[in-house]
Design an enzyme around this catalytic site. Sequence first.
Site, mmCIF file in Angstrom:
data_model
loop_
_atom_site.group_PDB
_atom_site.id
_atom_site.type_symbol
_atom_site.label_atom_id
_atom_site.label_comp_id
_atom_site.label_asym_id
_atom_site.label_seq_id
_atom_site.Cartn_x
_atom_site.Cartn_y
_atom_site.Cartn_z
ATOM 1 N N ASN A 403 -3.052 -1.000 -0.629
ATOM 2 C CA ASN A 403 -3.333 -0.648 0.760
ATOM 3 C C ASN A 403 -2.095 -0.112 1.470
ATOM 4 O O ASN A 403 -1.961 1.104 1.658
ATOM 5 C CB ASN A 403 -3.896 -1.881 1.485
ATOM 6 C CG ASN A 403 -4.509 -1.529 2.819
ATOM 7 O OD1 ASN A 403 -4.214 -0.493 3.403
ATOM 8 N ND2 ASN A 403 -5.372 -2.385 3.318
ATOM 9 N N ASP A 404 -1.173 -0.990 1.816
ATOM 10 C CA ASP A 404 -0.025 -0.557 2.603
ATOM 11 C C ASP A 404 0.803 0.524 1.905
ATOM 12 O O ASP A 404 1.380 1.377 2.563
ATOM 13 C CB ASP A 404 0.875 -1.762 2.916
ATOM 14 C CG ASP A 404 0.168 -2.777 3.803
ATOM 15 O OD1 ASP A 404 -0.721 -2.360 4.566
ATOM 16 O OD2 ASP A 404 0.496 -3.971 3.724
ATOM 17 N N VAL A 405 0.856 0.490 0.571
ATOM 18 C CA VAL A 405 1.726 1.426 -0.144
ATOM 19 C C VAL A 405 1.172 2.852 -0.155
ATOM 20 O O VAL A 405 1.823 3.768 -0.641
ATOM 21 C CB VAL A 405 1.998 0.979 -1.598
ATOM 22 C CG1 VAL A 405 2.756 -0.332 -1.605
ATOM 23 C CG2 VAL A 405 0.721 0.886 -2.391
ATOM 24 N N ALA A 444 0.383 -5.988 5.631
ATOM 25 C CA ALA A 444 1.095 -5.749 6.884
ATOM 26 C C ALA A 444 0.187 -5.964 8.087
ATOM 27 O O ALA A 444 0.629 -5.923 9.222
ATOM 28 C CB ALA A 444 1.673 -4.346 6.904
#
Lengths: 483, 120
Positions: A403-405, A444
Amino acid sequence: MLTLIEQIGIGAADLAAAFLFLYGLHRMSSPVTAPSGIFVAGIGMAVAVLASFLYAFGVGTAARLNLPVNIGLAVVALGLGGGAAWWSGRKVAMTAMPQMVAIYNGMGGGAAGAIAAVELFGNKTQGMTELIVTLLGAVIGAVSLSGSLIAWAKLDGVIDKPFRVKGQQACNALVMLATVAIGAYIVVGSADKAALLLAMPTTIYLFFGCALALGILMTLPIGGADMPVVISIFNAFTGLAVGLEGYVLQNPALMIAGMVVGAAGMLLTLLMAKAMNRSVSNVVFTNFGEAAKHKQGKIKGSLKPMQPGDAGIAMRYAASVIIVPGYGLAVSQGQGKLFEFVKVLQAGGVSVKFAIHPVAGRMPGQMDVLLAEAGVPYDLIVQMEDVNDQFANTDVALVIGANDVVNPAARTDKSSAIYGMPILNADQAKKVLVIKRGEGKGYAGIVNALFYAENCDMVYGDAQTVLIKMIEAVRGLNLPAVA
Amino acid sequence: MDFQISISGFVALYIFMLAAFAGWVIIGHVPAILHTPLMSGSNFVHGIVVVGGIYALLNASTVQEQVIGFFAVLLGAGNAAGGYAVTDRMLAMFKTSDHPATHTGHGKAARVKSIHAKKQ
């Protein structure tokens, strides 16, 4: 005192061990030579351990009577500790590797702390420098032991939430100060016995108690996705502790091995922190991932669900696919099915690659190991900096449990918590497919703009189940294989 | 000739400095794909602490020292053996496309080439 022959025996064995460690680690710089590298280092270890029994010839008069018992105890401890760890290391599932490494690391820290404890309780250190170095090694080793145990509990799911209370940092600072103060008190007290209020053994117990508490308190508030940094730090800590106790025991092999690992752990820690665009102190001391307090830029578009079968068939007709695996893939144990799907695509002439973000998973490089276990050849696995400019020429980017990456907000949205973090440019592919369990947010705690983008479709479900459906759908087409 | 090892003050700092530098440089060359085995491998290397544990245990003169020394050896041995077992297991898994199932010399040149290509 040791005679000349024993001195030479131990000295030569330790010298050989130090060399073999360095040479073994050096061979680890390529997947081709790496298996022989660990073997070389293993020989070094065996030589050093065998030679260490020569110390038996040099024990002082006080311990002479105990010697037969002590030798027996050493053999039993070696067999028990080594045997249990060997057995668990052979059996552990690859997905559980981070917590296993955390345990072994904690054991090393504990051993360094225990050596320091023997030196302190037995009043064996000579001079202030040696005493201070012993205490320093004791603190670092004890912190590494208790901290690694907490890291293990978090990674293993025993503790499933970061534990955070108000004033936690002030509390941690107090415990740290107390540890330093007791340490200073021991140094003063050893020079001048009259200055001691408490008996020395009590003070030493207090000292270790504070150090162990510090490791626990430090690690409790840190969240799961920050674990790559935490494990690297504790690895470096144990290395340092071993190096320092090596100095106290006047053993250069321990000093060299410990410091090499200390430096290596520091380097990895910095690499991991850099990959998250955060400083090491930010990871350790701030409570990341709490409900996003900042304003988030408005997100245009909508989430577009897609059936697994359709998504699989879309990829079969693509010329090139880049797969971005994340921790979610490991959670659903879908690596094997993923590689099966990749082979189905390859049989149809689709070019497939894996793109790995440096902090994907729960320890540095964990996704690489999981893919390797599933049988994925490592030449298909490409790291972030090498693959990022290829997304623009790729038909489909398949994001699985990450997700965040892949959140483009890291590039564009200055108000975002992850702004500036290097990401995989999956959004630049002509088509993005995302396999995800639900509509939840990433670590995050922020919404991912990529999922709402025009070129992105969402495939909801457990990664393994979705992949099975994709394989069935593509096989159902009965297309001829392309050579 | 005297082979008694005696390391003091600046000599210790020199050893630490050189070892830290060597560690930094050697590990800096390891590709990201091997970071997990590297970490467990370096984890194995600090298992050398078991040697210090054996020294402490052999020289233990009280029961308290024996107990703590016993744990030092137990934990150190666990660190070393466990670190070796998992590293060895993981490294055996890394294969290339040309020769997926073997670890023999066949295709070694090609493998080396592809790694070097990746580095650039």
